[in-house]
Design a protein around this motif. Structure first.
Motif, short mmCIF file in Angstrom:
data_model
loop_
_atom_site.label_atom_id
_atom_site.label_comp_id
_atom_site.label_asym_id
_atom_site.label_seq_id
_atom_site.Cartn_x
_atom_site.Cartn_y
_atom_site.Cartn_z
N SER A 219 0.83 -1.21 0.00
CA SER A 219 0.00 0.00 0.00
C SER A 219 0.87 1.26 0.00
O SER A 219 0.59 2.22 -0.73
N PHE A 220 1.93 1.24 0.80
CA PHE A 220 2.82 2.39 0.87
C PHE A 220 3.52 2.61 -0.47
O PHE A 220 3.63 3.75 -0.95
N ALA A 221 3.97 1.53 -1.10
CA ALA A 221 4.64 1.65 -2.40
C ALA A 221 3.70 2.23 -3.45
O ALA A 221 4.10 3.05 -4.28
N GLU A 222 2.44 1.83 -3.42
CA GLU A 222 1.47 2.36 -4.38
C GLU A 222 1.24 3.85 -4.16
O GLU A 222 1.13 4.62 -5.11
N ILE A 223 1.19 4.26 -2.90
CA ILE A 223 1.02 5.68 -2.58
C ILE A 223 2.21 6.49 -3.11
O ILE A 223 2.04 7.55 -3.74
N VAL A 224 3.42 5.98 -2.87
CA VAL A 224 4.62 6.68 -3.34
C VAL A 224 4.65 6.73 -4.86
O VAL A 224 4.94 7.77 -5.45
N TYR A 225 4.32 5.63 -5.51
CA TYR A 225 4.32 5.57 -6.97
C TYR A 225 3.36 6.60 -7.56
O TYR A 225 3.72 7.36 -8.48
N LYS A 226 2.15 6.62 -7.05
CA LYS A 226 1.15 7.57 -7.56
C LYS A 226 1.57 9.01 -7.29
O LYS A 226 1.34 9.88 -8.12
N GLY A 227 2.19 9.23 -6.13
CA GLY A 227 2.68 10.57 -5.83
C GLY A 227 3.76 11.02 -6.79
O GLY A 227 3.78 12.16 -7.27
N LEU A 228 4.68 10.11 -7.10
CA LEU A 228 5.76 10.43 -8.02
C LEU A 228 5.22 10.68 -9.42
O LEU A 228 5.69 11.56 -10.15
N GLU A 229 4.23 9.88 -9.83
CA GLU A 229 3.63 10.08 -11.15
C GLU A 229 2.93 11.43 -11.23
O GLU A 229 2.93 12.09 -12.28
N HIS A 230 2.36 11.87 -10.11
CA HIS A 230 1.62 13.14 -10.10
C HIS A 230 2.55 14.34 -10.27
O HIS A 230 2.18 15.32 -10.91
N VAL A 231 3.77 14.25 -9.70
CA VAL A 231 4.67 15.40 -9.76
C VAL A 231 5.53 15.42 -11.02
O VAL A 231 6.23 16.40 -11.27
N GLN A 232 5.54 14.33 -11.78
CA GLN A 232 6.38 14.30 -12.98
C GLN A 232 5.71 15.00 -14.14
O GLN A 232 4.52 15.10 -14.24
#
Length: 232
Positions: A219-232
């Motif tokens: 769950s944490f990895a998915e949150i980080v992934y989505k966050g990184l995709e949002h800022v790119q």
């Protein structure tokens, strides 16, 4: 000089069933490692080491056809990775393929990008390809400040008195990020080698060093992934 990247992806996973191929933000988990390996353009061979037909089939969909399956005797949850890698290299020799450099890339590393792998490989090359390189991340707090916890929830200092030391006076400590490593094949193939020894550290950002072992990690990895995709 030739190189191989081995993605170890056995079929059995108890804490997260089918972890290596379950959906992660729209793709099978292992697809991210395969795509990253391909993007680096570093490797003469990409091998997904698995005993699972479904995993091997998914890997093929993403551009990797493995020459052979991993035997069940090397696919339990107690077998270390070094014997698996050694077996893979031995099997490739039977196909008249030899590799000087061996990269190990975990199948559950969707946050790792090609540039980090390339940087680790550069570190490896700068040191004349003599020492293994391990992906590491910095502990968020001094390990000397750690506690043990009993069944009664009582905390005891792992290193009594360490709280009297300021964090700036304690040297930084690093942990195995559980993402990738690179080895000279001559080290891996030595029958007495089981890992460890003198290594170089390829430092990766702590937020990318998520070892996905249980549902909370996932769950944490998915949150980080989505966050990184949002800022790119």
């Amino acid at each position: 000089m030739s190189s191989i990247v081995i993605i170890p992806a056995r079929g059995g996973s108890k804490r997260i069933p089918k972890k290596n191929i379950r959906d992660f933000c729209g793709k099978p988990m292992i697809a991210y490692s395969i795509e990253t390996a391909l993007e680096t353009k570093l490797f003469d061979e990409i091998h997904v080491s698995s005993d699972c037909d479904e995993t091997i089939s998914i890997a093929k969909e993403y551009g990797v056809t493995s020459l052979f399956k991993r035997p069940l005797s090397l696919a339990d949850d107690k077998t270390p990775l070094v014997p698996v890698v050694r077996w893979v290299l031995t099997e490739y020799r039977k196909h008249n393929k030899e590799f000087n450099d061996v990269f190990l890339l975990m199948p559950c590393a969707p946050l790792i990008k090609a540039d980090l792998i390339c940087q680790a490989y550069e570190l490896y090359m700068e040191n004349d390809r003599e020492l293994p390189v391990l992906s590491v991340a910095k502990y968020p707090a001094p390990v000397e400040w750690g506690f043990n916890m009993g069944e009664d929830k009582v905390l005891t200092e792992r290193e009594p008195g360490s709280f009297l030391i300021r964090s700036q006076d304690i040297s930084k400590a690093y942990f195995d990020a559980g993402v990738f490593a690179v080895f000279p094949s001559k080290i891996i193939m030595h029958p007495d080698y089981m890992g460890g020894g003198k290594m170089l550290g390829a430092i990766i950002p702590p937020h990318l060093a998520i070892d996905i072992d249980d549902p909370d990690d996932l769950s944490f990895a998915e949150i980080v992934y989505k966050g990184l995709e949002h800022v790119q």
